[in-house]
Design an enzyme around this catalytic site. Structure first.
Site, PDB file in Angstrom:
ATOM      1  N   GLY A 107       0.423   1.927  13.448  1.00 29.02           N
ATOM      2  CA  GLY A 107       0.920   0.557  13.690  1.00 29.02           C
ATOM      3  C   GLY A 107       0.037  -0.208  14.648  1.00 29.02           C
ATOM      4  O   GLY A 107      -0.240  -1.399  14.470  1.00 29.02           O
ATOM      5  N   GLU A 159       6.727  -1.371  13.045  1.00 33.42           N
ATOM      6  CA  GLU A 159       7.846  -0.663  13.670  1.00 33.42           C
ATOM      7  C   GLU A 159       7.367   0.763  13.883  1.00 33.42           C
ATOM      8  O   GLU A 159       7.019   1.458  12.931  1.00 33.42           O
ATOM      9  CB  GLU A 159       9.062  -0.735  12.744  1.00 33.42           C
ATOM     10  CG  GLU A 159      10.333  -0.268  13.391  1.00 33.42           C
ATOM     11  CD  GLU A 159      10.881   0.930  12.700  1.00 33.42           C
ATOM     12  OE1 GLU A 159      11.385   0.814  11.587  1.00 33.42           O
ATOM     13  OE2 GLU A 159      10.791   2.021  13.311  1.00 33.42           O
ATOM     14  N   CYS A 179      13.391   7.208  12.739  1.00 34.62           N
ATOM     15  CA  CYS A 179      12.844   6.512  13.914  1.00 34.62           C
ATOM     16  C   CYS A 179      13.910   6.331  14.988  1.00 34.62           C
ATOM     17  O   CYS A 179      13.595   6.046  16.142  1.00 34.62           O
ATOM     18  CB  CYS A 179      12.233   5.180  13.511  1.00 34.62           C
ATOM     19  SG  CYS A 179      13.205   4.288  12.312  1.00 34.62           S
ATOM     20  N   LYS A 189       0.886  -1.164   0.000  1.00 40.57           N
ATOM     21  CA  LYS A 189       0.000   0.000   0.000  1.00 40.57           C
ATOM     22  C   LYS A 189       0.927   1.218   0.000  1.00 40.57           C
ATOM     23  O   LYS A 189       1.654   1.457   0.967  1.00 40.57           O
ATOM     24  CB  LYS A 189      -0.898   0.005   1.235  1.00 40.57           C
ATOM     25  CG  LYS A 189      -1.887   1.170   1.204  1.00 40.57           C
ATOM     26  CD  LYS A 189      -2.898   1.046   2.330  1.00 40.57           C
ATOM     27  CE  LYS A 189      -3.880   2.192   2.329  1.00 40.57           C
ATOM     28  NZ  LYS A 189      -3.260   3.491   2.592  1.00 40.57           N
ATOM     29  N   GLY A 194       5.886   3.406  10.753  1.00 38.48           N
ATOM     30  CA  GLY A 194       5.226   4.707  10.846  1.00 38.48           C
ATOM     31  C   GLY A 194       4.857   5.048  12.272  1.00 38.48           C
ATOM     32  O   GLY A 194       5.594   4.731  13.212  1.00 38.48           O
TER      33      GLY A 194
HETATM   34  P1  NAP Z   1       1.273   7.001   9.524  1.00 36.69           P
HETATM   35  O1  NAP Z   1       0.255   8.015   9.814  1.00 36.69           O
HETATM   36  O2  NAP Z   1       1.537   5.998  10.555  1.00 36.69           O
HETATM   37  O3  NAP Z   1       0.808   6.279   8.162  1.00 36.69           O
HETATM   38  C1  NAP Z   1       1.568   5.240   7.547  1.00 36.69           C
HETATM   39  C2  NAP Z   1       0.657   4.374   6.713  1.00 36.69           C
HETATM   40  O4  NAP Z   1      -0.251   3.677   7.573  1.00 36.69           O
HETATM   41  C3  NAP Z   1      -0.196   5.129   5.707  1.00 36.69           C
HETATM   42  O5  NAP Z   1      -0.263   4.367   4.531  1.00 36.69           O
HETATM   43  C4  NAP Z   1      -1.561   5.193   6.358  1.00 36.69           C
HETATM   44  O6  NAP Z   1      -2.642   5.116   5.474  1.00 36.69           O
HETATM   45  C5  NAP Z   1      -1.586   3.928   7.177  1.00 36.69           C
HETATM   46  N1  NAP Z   1      -2.406   4.108   8.391  1.00 36.69           N
HETATM   47  C6  NAP Z   1      -2.151   4.942   9.426  1.00 36.69           C
HETATM   48  N2  NAP Z   1      -3.113   4.841  10.364  1.00 36.69           N
HETATM   49  C7  NAP Z   1      -3.995   3.915   9.898  1.00 36.69           C
HETATM   50  C8  NAP Z   1      -5.211   3.387  10.410  1.00 36.69           C
HETATM   51  N3  NAP Z   1      -5.696   3.771  11.578  1.00 36.69           N
HETATM   52  N4  NAP Z   1      -5.867   2.475   9.657  1.00 36.69           N
HETATM   53  C9  NAP Z   1      -5.376   2.078   8.460  1.00 36.69           C
HETATM   54  N5  NAP Z   1      -4.238   2.553   7.928  1.00 36.69           N
HETATM   55  C10 NAP Z   1      -3.549   3.459   8.634  1.00 36.69           C
HETATM   56  O7  NAP Z   1       2.682   7.635   9.180  1.00 36.69           O
HETATM   57  P2  NAP Z   1       3.086   8.970   8.399  1.00 36.69           P
HETATM   58  O8  NAP Z   1       1.987   9.462   7.532  1.00 36.69           O
HETATM   59  O9  NAP Z   1       4.343   8.662   7.745  1.00 36.69           O
HETATM   60  O10 NAP Z   1       3.409  10.020   9.541  1.00 36.69           O
HETATM   61  C11 NAP Z   1       2.535  10.392  10.576  1.00 36.69           C
HETATM   62  C12 NAP Z   1       3.270  10.392  11.897  1.00 36.69           C
HETATM   63  O11 NAP Z   1       3.893   9.108  12.097  1.00 36.69           O
HETATM   64  C13 NAP Z   1       4.445  11.340  11.997  1.00 36.69           C
HETATM   65  O12 NAP Z   1       4.085  12.609  12.350  1.00 36.69           O
HETATM   66  C14 NAP Z   1       5.308  10.688  13.007  1.00 36.69           C
HETATM   67  O13 NAP Z   1       4.875  11.046  14.299  1.00 36.69           O
HETATM   68  C15 NAP Z   1       5.089   9.234  12.816  1.00 36.69           C
HETATM   69  N6  NAP Z   1       6.155   8.508  12.083  1.00 36.69           N
HETATM   70  C16 NAP Z   1       7.014   7.776  12.788  1.00 36.69           C
HETATM   71  C17 NAP Z   1       8.007   7.073  12.135  1.00 36.69           C
HETATM   72  C18 NAP Z   1       8.957   6.224  12.896  1.00 36.69           C
HETATM   73  O14 NAP Z   1       9.757   5.542  12.271  1.00 36.69           O
HETATM   74  N7  NAP Z   1       8.913   6.220  14.197  1.00 36.69           N
HETATM   75  C19 NAP Z   1       8.133   7.124  10.752  1.00 36.69           C
HETATM   76  C20 NAP Z   1       7.217   7.896  10.039  1.00 36.69           C
HETATM   77  C21 NAP Z   1       6.226   8.572  10.731  1.00 36.69           C
HETATM   78  P3  NAP Z   1      -3.072   6.236   4.403  1.00 36.69           P
HETATM   79  O15 NAP Z   1      -2.185   5.997   3.234  1.00 36.69           O
HETATM   80  O16 NAP Z   1      -4.459   5.859   4.087  1.00 36.69           O
HETATM   81  O17 NAP Z   1      -2.870   7.556   5.032  1.00 36.69           O
END
Ligand code: NAP
Length: 489
Positions: A209, A228, A265, A147, A204
């Site tokens: 997660g 992760e 991360c 995805k 993410g």
């Molecule tokens: P994210 O919000 O976790 O999204 C990553 C993927 O997961 C996207 O494809 C998203 O779908 C999907 N997703 C997220 N929540 C979901 C849910 N409840 N149900 C189904 N699918 C879901 O990550 P991001 O957009 O990269 O960044 C957002 C926040 O994540 C950042 O501000 C940061 O705090 C954190 N982050 C942490 C790390 C790390 O390695 N620790 C890395 C990146 C981001 P969609 O495509 O539909 O949006």
């Protein structure tokens, strides 16, 4: 059923069907396929880097390095497949005259089935479409549905096309890799809960997660999810090293905190130190270093908003002060690097201060003594990394810390920075929850393949019916455990 949902069902059905075909391909065929993906990605040349730079705002040099890491990972798994011993074959031959008779039992690792991979926003290559999750799952013999992350959709499509071309030229079953560009949570839920899905890989946010993990657990037949997620990667700064090396550590850590605008991360989001002579000098130097770092654009508006909001929330908490921030004001979706400071007593009473602020931010917690330092360190939840900065004399005075460290994180560093994850067999990129949903595995290095396999035992099989890895003649020439002894015989 609406068109989008019907499409996802077809994708998963095709993935399940392709799995039965892909399983029959040899390790050599799979290795050639992975190498062809790597070559095709390289063949996209500068246009791929330019598209990724446009979509993610990451610098060209960083993206070029990340692409190299991605193709290297694919080739590393190809090498693993050719060597072959990764399947952990073991053979316990029959003892018919034992009472009761001992049967012939042989065991090896077997692929789980279709894996759904959620690409990460902060690694458009290495943790996305053809990244570590995809490469390790394909190496394991699983089919993959990616995805795409909406923040780099076109980059993801270009890499997906490189994989599709490799499928064609390597004459692999058509649907062993598929790419889904739906950008809504419902689609993610459908993919995780589809009956054909056997496992999930994610990098993410904690909320994302955790949601995927919960969807998988709510299925009639729960499946493994390797998410992760967030980590604040605590760093212990011991007194003797601060006394002698405050300046160099401040420089080193200002670089690590602001590397890639903190969007790693493994970013060091928590510094813990005892109030002593060297600390004041360190605070002054770290403040100066951070003030001098210019803001830069973050990956996407959502990440920028989350950074700004979470930092403001942390700074508004009782007893938390802004120690220093970049002297240049940010514009647009730029992040302003910042360091906050608080006392151990505040940190211990306030769980909000443990939350990841994803970006160029770190919180320095000052402690009265060793006991308070240990209390702060052990109060944090599971982490990807934890670091100890100290001299020989520090490690004599604080030797008990080395016993505590493995219960905190998947990777423990001495005198270094946690940013920068080497890809090699000994690397562990994972850790106790919530660093990952399964602390027994790593997302980086060849051991990452273990997330997508399970052991299967074959009892009393005639040689002709056994998988190649378990046949008497050892036609794959791999290391096997035969009657408790490792051998290639
Ligand atoms: P994210 O919000 O976790 O999204 C990553 C993927 O997961 C996207 O494809 C998203 O779908 C999907 N997703 C997220 N929540 C979901 C849910 N409840 N149900 C189904 N699918 C879901 O990550 P991001 O957009 O990269 O960044 C957002 C926040 O994540 C950042 O501000 C940061 O705090 C954190 N982050 C942490 C790390 C790390 O390695 N620790 C890395 C990146 C981001 P969609 O495509 O539909 O949006």
């Amino acid at each position: 059923m609406n068109k989008d949902i019907a499409e996802l069902h077809i994708v998963m059905y095709q993935s399940g069907k392709a799995f039965t075909e892909y399983r029959k391909t040899s390790p050599e065929q799979k290795a050639n396929f992975l190498e062809t993906i790597a070559s095709n990605i390289e063949g996209l040349g500068d246009s791929l880097i330019a598209k990724a730079a446009e979509e993610t705002h990451l610098p060209v040099a960083r993206l070029t390095g990340e692409r190299g890491r991605t193709t290297m990972q694919l080739r590393m798994f190809a090498q693993m497949l050719r060597e072959g011993s990764w399947v952990q074959a073991s053979v316990d031959t029959a003892i018919p005259d034992k009472t009761p008779a001992k049967p012939d039992i042989r065991k090896m690792l077997y692929p789980l089935g279709p894996v759904v991979v959620f690409g990460a926003s902060n690694f458009p290559f290495a943790y996305s479409t053809a990244g570590g999750d995809t490469a390790s799952a394909l190496a394991a013999g699983c089919t993959v549905v990616v995805k795409a992350h909406p923040a780099h959709l076109q980059t993801s499509c270009m890499v997906a096309e490189a994989i599709t071309q490799a499928i064609r030229s390597s004459e692999m079953p058509e649907h062993i890799f598929q790419h889904v560009t739906h950008t809504d949570f419902e689609s993610g839920k459908i993919l995780v809960q589809h009956p054909a899905t056997a496992a999930v890989g994610f990098t993410g946010s904690y909320s994302g997660g955790r949601a995927l993990y919960d969807y998988a657990a709510a299925r009639k037949n729960p499946i493994p999810v390797f998410s992760e997620m967030g980590s604040i990667n605590p760093v212990i700064l011991l007194p003797d090293t601060l006394q002698h090396n405050a300046e160099s550590i401040a420089k080193q850590y200002a670089g690590s905190i602001t590397l890639g605008m903190g969007q790693f991360c493994t970013n060091p989001g928590l510094l813990i130190a005892i109030e002593a002579e060297g600390l004041h000098h360190f605070i002054e130097k770290l403040g100066n270093e951070i003030a001098a770092v210019a803001p830069a654009q973050m990956l996407h508006p959502g990440i920028h908003k989350a950074y700004f909001t979470k930092m403001q929330l942390a700074l508004a908490e009782k007893g938390v002060d802004l120690l220093s921030q970049s002297t240049v004001l940010p514009t647009g979706i730029e992040a302003q690097p910042a360091i906050a400071i608080t006392k151990a007593a505040n940190f211990l009473q306030n769980p909000l201060l443990q939350e990841e602020v994803f970006g160029p931010y770190s919180l320095l917690v000052t402690c009265k003594d060793k006991e308070e330092l240990i209390a702060v360190w052990t109060s944090v939840t599971g982490q990807l990394t934890t670091t100890l900065m100290g001299t020989d004399s520090d490690f004599t005075d604080f030797s008990s810390l080395l016993d505590i460290a493995p219960s905190i994180a998947g990777r423990i560093l001495i005198n270094g920075v946690p940013t920068g994850v080497e890809v090699c067999p000994s690397m562990v990129h994972g850790g106790p929850f919530p660093a990952s949903t399964d602390s027994r595995f790593t997302a980086v290095g060849i051991e990452a393949v273990k997330r997508w396999v399970r052991p299967v035992a074959y009892q009393n099989f005639p040689d002709a019916l056994l998988p190649e890895a378990l046949k008497n003649g050892n036609p794959l020439h791999i290391w096997r455990m035969i009657n408790n002894e490792w051998t290639k015989d």
